[in-house]
Scaffold this motif. Structure first.
Motif, mmCIF file in Angstrom:
data_model
loop_
_atom_site.group_PDB
_atom_site.id
_atom_site.type_symbol
_atom_site.label_atom_id
_atom_site.label_comp_id
_atom_site.label_asym_id
_atom_site.label_seq_id
_atom_site.Cartn_x
_atom_site.Cartn_y
_atom_site.Cartn_z
ATOM 1 N N ARG A 100 33.736 28.766 39.470
ATOM 2 C CA ARG A 100 33.292 28.744 38.072
ATOM 3 C C ARG A 100 32.222 29.816 37.858
ATOM 4 O O ARG A 100 31.191 29.814 38.516
ATOM 5 C CB ARG A 100 32.735 27.365 37.723
ATOM 6 N N TRP A 142 30.691 33.162 34.870
ATOM 7 C CA TRP A 142 30.685 33.695 33.515
ATOM 8 C C TRP A 142 30.060 35.085 33.524
ATOM 9 O O TRP A 142 29.479 35.532 34.512
ATOM 10 C CB TRP A 142 29.924 32.780 32.559
ATOM 11 N N ARG A 143 30.182 35.776 32.409
ATOM 12 C CA ARG A 143 29.554 37.078 32.209
ATOM 13 C C ARG A 143 28.471 36.923 31.149
ATOM 14 O O ARG A 143 28.571 36.093 30.256
ATOM 15 C CB ARG A 143 30.580 38.130 31.757
ATOM 16 N N ASN A 198 26.394 36.980 35.940
ATOM 17 C CA ASN A 198 25.470 35.912 35.551
ATOM 18 C C ASN A 198 24.208 35.857 36.400
ATOM 19 O O ASN A 198 23.334 35.029 36.142
ATOM 20 C CB ASN A 198 26.184 34.551 35.609
ATOM 21 N N GLY A 254 26.202 33.690 27.303
ATOM 22 C CA GLY A 254 27.179 33.621 28.377
ATOM 23 C C GLY A 254 28.588 33.478 27.841
ATOM 24 O O GLY A 254 28.831 32.791 26.852
ATOM 25 N N SER A 308 34.797 31.631 23.292
ATOM 26 C CA SER A 308 33.763 31.792 24.321
ATOM 27 C C SER A 308 34.346 32.093 25.691
ATOM 28 O O SER A 308 33.671 31.926 26.705
ATOM 29 C CB SER A 308 32.910 30.514 24.403
ATOM 30 N N ASN A 309 35.610 32.549 25.737
ATOM 31 C CA ASN A 309 36.264 32.852 27.010
ATOM 32 C C ASN A 309 36.739 34.297 27.043
ATOM 33 O O ASN A 309 37.006 34.906 25.997
ATOM 34 C CB ASN A 309 37.464 31.932 27.241
ATOM 35 N N LYS A 351 32.505 32.625 29.290
ATOM 36 C CA LYS A 351 33.210 32.081 30.447
ATOM 37 C C LYS A 351 34.324 33.018 30.909
ATOM 38 O O LYS A 351 35.002 33.652 30.110
ATOM 39 C CB LYS A 351 33.807 30.713 30.099
#
Length: 311
Positions: free
Chosen positions: A143, A145-146, A167, A123, A274-275, A125
């Motif tokens: 909130r 994510w991909r 997600n 994942g 992680s973004n 974010k």
């Protein structure tokens, strides 16, 4: 005691790490020659000025150095000024508008024979409140994510195929798309228990590959021995686990090599974070593909060849 590892090719690996940070490695002369589109499109409206390669190069630098759009624009303008290059630089809005239209091809070194592919997902974010606020007040509606689904070569660590979803997609739903993105012959596909579904075995078999998927702990035989036809590969795995234990099955099947996918994802997030910075889904997908392509180029320069130190 935690096992210790040493690197055999430290000199080569050290040189490769330095080259990853070299601007001349990412901005080659051949790229500059194709920076501007000189031919008119012949269609109504203004013709594009910057080539797809120029947009991809700018997006790659943006991802490598974790720059915002305007910062990346200024960064590239200063590079051209220092290099004495008289070329225009796309503004941040042009980069954002063109990014989702790019078609990214992952650079993969050709290889003889079939590949052992390990498949997994992670994942990334998109946006949302910080971790502290989430723990205190719960998850916000905004909130999200991909999910980045990867097919990784077990031997080289290169990313052979990448698929981006929202997600709400289960890992097994995307397996066929990942395998279809791999052009090379496939000898074996190793995944975790999330892919323990009939259709996943069928999709792997359609590629002529061996499926190494750990059955769930409460798994039951799908096709008993009194039925006609060959035993199902999943049932054979389950029988082997019942007879020899899960640890022995993992060793015999080469399942432990699936950790290569986790290593690739760890390397991905260590380098790029992680973004995601993009806001539109198409741009987010291309941003991830560009990062995968850049990671492949880094691995091809040099990667550590480590060995376990005996106590």
């Amino acid at each position: 005691m935690k096992p210790q590892y040493r690197i055999r090719n430290w000199s080569e690996y050290n040189a490769g790490l330095k080259q990853r940070g070299s601007l001349t490695f990412w901005v080659e002369e051949s790229i500059l020659e194709q920076w501007v589109v000189k031919e008119l499109s012949g269609k109504p409206g203004a013709s594009i000025l910057y080539s797809d390669l120029a947009i991809q190069t700018m997006a790659t630098l943006k991802a490598l150095y974790r720059l915002a759009g305007r910062q990346c624009q200024g960064f590239l303008e200063s590079i051209f000024e220092l290099m004495g290059i008289d070329l225009p630089v796309p503004d941040h809005s042009t980069l954002s508008r063109r990014l989702g239209q790019l078609s990214i091809e992952l650079p993969v070194v050709s290889k003889e024979g079939a590949r052992h592919v390990v498949v997994d997902s992670t994942g990334v974010k998109v946006y949302g409140e910080g971790e502290w606020k989430t723990r205190q007040h719960g998850i916000s509606k905004r909130r999200t994510w991909r999910k980045l689904h990867l097919g990784v070569d077990e031997a080289t660590g290169e990313i052979l195929a990448a698929v981006v979803t929202t997600n709400d997609y289960h890992d097994g739903e995307v397996l066929a798309d990942v395998l279809d993105g791999i052009q090379s012959p496939i000898e074996q596909v190793s995944t975790d228990g999330a892919y323990d579904h009939r259709h996943c075995y069928e999709e792997i078999a359609a590629k002529g590959a061996k499926a190494v998927v750990p059955p769930r702990k409460d798994a039951k035989i799908w096709q008993h021995g009194n039925r006609q036809g060959k035993p199902h590969p999943r049932d054979e795995n389950l029988r082997s686990i019942r007879k020899h234990g899960r640890k022995r099955w993992k060793q015999d099947s080469g399942y432990h090599r699936r950790s290569i996918a986790e290593t690739t994802m760890f390397r991905f997030k260590t380098i790029f974070g992680s973004n995601l910075s993009a806001r539109q889904f198409d741009n987010q997908a291309v941003e991830l593909f560009i990062k995968c392509a850049a990671l492949n180029r880094m691995i091809q320069i040099a990667k550590p060849d480590s060995y376990k130190v005996e106590a």
